[in-house]
Design a protein around this motif. Structure first.
Motif, PDB file in Angstrom:
ATOM      1  N   ASN A  33       0.834  -1.212   0.000  1.00 54.12           N
ATOM      2  CA  ASN A  33       0.000   0.000   0.000  1.00 54.12           C
ATOM      3  C   ASN A  33       0.863   1.255   0.000  1.00 54.12           C
ATOM      4  OD1 ASN A  33      -2.437  -1.357  -0.111  1.00 54.12           O
ATOM      5  ND2 ASN A  33      -2.805  -1.229   2.081  1.00 54.12           N
ATOM      6  N   PHE A  34       1.909   1.253   0.809  1.00 52.21           N
ATOM      7  CA  PHE A  34       2.818   2.395   0.835  1.00 52.21           C
ATOM      8  C   PHE A  34       3.415   2.621  -0.553  1.00 52.21           C
ATOM      9  CE2 PHE A  34       7.147   4.029   1.111  1.00 52.21           C
ATOM     10  CZ  PHE A  34       6.941   5.223   1.780  1.00 52.21           C
ATOM     11  N   ILE A  35       3.900   1.544  -1.169  1.00 53.54           N
ATOM     12  CA  ILE A  35       4.518   1.643  -2.494  1.00 53.54           C
ATOM     13  C   ILE A  35       3.502   2.145  -3.524  1.00 53.54           C
ATOM     14  CG2 ILE A  35       5.487   0.287  -4.401  1.00 53.54           C
ATOM     15  CD1 ILE A  35       6.816  -1.487  -2.203  1.00 53.54           C
ATOM     16  N   SER A  36       2.287   1.618  -3.480  1.00 55.00           N
ATOM     17  CA  SER A  36       1.292   2.006  -4.492  1.00 55.00           C
ATOM     18  C   SER A  36       0.797   3.439  -4.300  1.00 55.00           C
ATOM     19  CB  SER A  36       0.119   1.028  -4.499  1.00 55.00           C
ATOM     20  OG  SER A  36      -0.643   1.148  -3.324  1.00 55.00           O
ATOM     21  N   GLY A  85       9.608   2.601   8.178  1.00 53.64           N
ATOM     22  CA  GLY A  85      11.059   2.672   8.277  1.00 53.64           C
ATOM     23  C   GLY A  85      11.744   3.309   7.090  1.00 53.64           C
ATOM     24  N   ALA A  86      10.995   4.026   6.252  1.00 55.07           N
ATOM     25  CA  ALA A  86      11.586   4.742   5.116  1.00 55.07           C
ATOM     26  C   ALA A  86      12.183   6.047   5.648  1.00 55.07           C
ATOM     27  CB  ALA A  86      10.532   5.000   4.042  1.00 55.07           C
ATOM     28  N   GLU A  87      13.278   5.895   6.362  1.00 60.34           N
ATOM     29  CA  GLU A  87      13.826   7.003   7.148  1.00 60.34           C
ATOM     30  C   GLU A  87      14.340   8.159   6.308  1.00 60.34           C
ATOM     31  OE1 GLU A  87      16.622   5.417   9.967  1.00 60.34           O
ATOM     32  OE2 GLU A  87      15.036   4.353  11.049  1.00 60.34           O
ATOM     33  N   ARG A  88      15.000   7.880   5.216  1.00 63.24           N
ATOM     34  CA  ARG A  88      15.554   8.969   4.402  1.00 63.24           C
ATOM     35  C   ARG A  88      14.439   9.800   3.773  1.00 63.24           C
ATOM     36  NH1 ARG A  88      20.129   7.227   0.433  1.00 63.24           N
ATOM     37  NH2 ARG A  88      20.853   6.413   2.416  1.00 63.24           N
ATOM     38  N   ALA A 118      12.394   8.260  -3.302  1.00 66.38           N
ATOM     39  CA  ALA A 118      11.202   7.409  -3.353  1.00 66.38           C
ATOM     40  C   ALA A 118      11.457   6.185  -4.228  1.00 66.38           C
ATOM     41  CB  ALA A 118      10.009   8.198  -3.872  1.00 66.38           C
ATOM     42  N   LEU A 119      12.112   6.371  -5.364  1.00 63.75           N
ATOM     43  CA  LEU A 119      12.423   5.235  -6.236  1.00 63.75           C
ATOM     44  C   LEU A 119      13.364   4.244  -5.550  1.00 63.75           C
ATOM     45  CD1 LEU A 119      12.856   6.997  -9.693  1.00 63.75           C
ATOM     46  CD2 LEU A 119      11.004   5.463  -8.989  1.00 63.75           C
ATOM     47  N   GLN A 120      14.374   4.757  -4.883  1.00 61.59           N
ATOM     48  CA  GLN A 120      15.308   3.900  -4.165  1.00 61.59           C
ATOM     49  C   GLN A 120      14.605   3.174  -3.018  1.00 61.59           C
ATOM     50  OE1 GLN A 120      18.151   6.865  -3.044  1.00 61.59           O
ATOM     51  NE2 GLN A 120      19.333   6.680  -4.935  1.00 61.59           N
ATOM     52  N   THR A 121      13.718   3.888  -2.341  1.00 59.45           N
ATOM     53  CA  THR A 121      12.972   3.300  -1.233  1.00 59.45           C
ATOM     54  C   THR A 121      12.053   2.193  -1.729  1.00 59.45           C
ATOM     55  OG1 THR A 121      13.077   5.377   0.004  1.00 59.45           O
ATOM     56  CG2 THR A 121      11.350   3.816   0.641  1.00 59.45           C
ATOM     57  N   GLU A 122      11.365   2.439  -2.835  1.00 58.29           N
ATOM     58  CA  GLU A 122      10.495   1.409  -3.419  1.00 58.29           C
ATOM     59  C   GLU A 122      11.301   0.156  -3.738  1.00 58.29           C
ATOM     60  OE1 GLU A 122       7.981   2.579  -6.704  1.00 58.29           O
ATOM     61  OE2 GLU A 122       7.706   4.561  -5.812  1.00 58.29           O
ATOM     62  N   PHE A 123      12.460   0.337  -4.353  1.00 53.04           N
ATOM     63  CA  PHE A 123      13.309  -0.808  -4.693  1.00 53.04           C
ATOM     64  C   PHE A 123      13.678  -1.594  -3.438  1.00 53.04           C
ATOM     65  CE2 PHE A 123      17.533  -2.657  -5.297  1.00 53.04           C
ATOM     66  CZ  PHE A 123      17.282  -3.506  -6.367  1.00 53.04           C
ATOM     67  N   ARG A 124      14.103  -0.884  -2.400  1.00 56.93           N
ATOM     68  CA  ARG A 124      14.517  -1.543  -1.158  1.00 56.93           C
ATOM     69  C   ARG A 124      13.335  -2.251  -0.497  1.00 56.93           C
ATOM     70  NH1 ARG A 124      19.399  -0.927   1.208  1.00 56.93           N
ATOM     71  NH2 ARG A 124      19.788  -0.671  -1.000  1.00 56.93           N
ATOM     72  N   GLN A 133      12.681  -5.468  -2.161  1.00 57.30           N
ATOM     73  CA  GLN A 133      13.635  -6.457  -1.682  1.00 57.30           C
ATOM     74  C   GLN A 133      13.172  -7.070  -0.366  1.00 57.30           C
ATOM     75  OE1 GLN A 133      17.273  -4.108  -1.645  1.00 57.30           O
ATOM     76  NE2 GLN A 133      18.106  -5.389  -3.283  1.00 57.30           N
ATOM     77  N   HIS A 134      12.676  -6.226   0.524  1.00 60.35           N
ATOM     78  CA  HIS A 134      12.183  -6.728   1.814  1.00 60.35           C
ATOM     79  C   HIS A 134      10.956  -7.609   1.628  1.00 60.35           C
ATOM     80  CE1 HIS A 134      14.785  -4.857   4.809  1.00 60.35           C
ATOM     81  NE2 HIS A 134      14.858  -3.831   3.980  1.00 60.35           N
ATOM     82  N   LEU A 135      10.102  -7.260   0.701  1.00 61.44           N
ATOM     83  CA  LEU A 135       8.945  -8.114   0.411  1.00 61.44           C
ATOM     84  C   LEU A 135       9.406  -9.487  -0.066  1.00 61.44           C
ATOM     85  CD1 LEU A 135       6.504  -5.653  -1.370  1.00 61.44           C
ATOM     86  CD2 LEU A 135       6.136  -6.787   0.837  1.00 61.44           C
ATOM     87  N   GLN A 136      10.385  -9.512  -0.959  1.00 60.55           N
ATOM     88  CA  GLN A 136      10.902 -10.792  -1.452  1.00 60.55           C
ATOM     89  C   GLN A 136      11.545 -11.579  -0.324  1.00 60.55           C
ATOM     90  OE1 GLN A 136      10.520 -12.256  -4.522  1.00 60.55           O
ATOM     91  NE2 GLN A 136      11.367 -14.011  -3.433  1.00 60.55           N
TER      92      GLN A 136
END
Length: 149
Positions: free
Chosen positions: A37-40, A76-79, A119-125, A128-131
């Protein structure tokens, strides 16, 4: 203004995601919903921020920045949360002397591109956590995912 994040907040703090998972009784089917949901919703939140900044809407900009900050902090998307907090602080520095129609587009030039990139870097990370979470649920061992530089 946006800072240098080489030694600042990590992209995603894995401890926050782990705490969220624990609070949900380690249910690997629920916590990914929060992440997805956060990503979308992130592109919509960023677009609202862009629109309010470039049209001189002070109240809308504050709301958009808060939305990004609070949702980012929860996962935890701190940046990204830190960038949004810095924008909020910039908006509050001297609102009496600043004409929103003039100052907000200036802030847009300083904050929008760094926030989009983050935001793009955070989505990617987060993907990774989802996987990693899916792998853990299936009992597949893999390398540990760090928060990011």
């Amino acid at each position: 203004m946006p800072g240098n994040y080489e030694k600042g907040p990590v992209l995603v703090n894995p401890a926050v995601l782990e705490r969220l998972r624990e609070e949900l009784d380690d249910d690997y089917t629920i916590w990914p919903v929060f992440v997805r949901n956060f990503i979308s919703l992130l592109p919509t939140r960023l677009e609202k921020l862009r629109l309010t900044l470039t049209t001189g809407d002070l109240r809308g900009t504050l709301d958009a920045a808060r939305s990004i900050r609070i949702s980012g902090q929860m996962l935890g998307a701190e940046r990204l949360a830190d960038l949004a907090l810095n924008l909020e602080r910039s908006l509050r520095e001297d609102p009496a002397q600043a004409d929103p129609a003039r100052i907000l587009p200036q802030l847009a030039t300083h904050f929008l591109n760094p926030m989009r990139a983050c935001a793009l870097q955070t989505e990617f990370r987060l993907h990774q956590h989802l996987q990693h979470g899916r792998d853990a649920q299936l009992g597949i061992s893999g390398k540990r995912i760090e928060g990011g530089a």
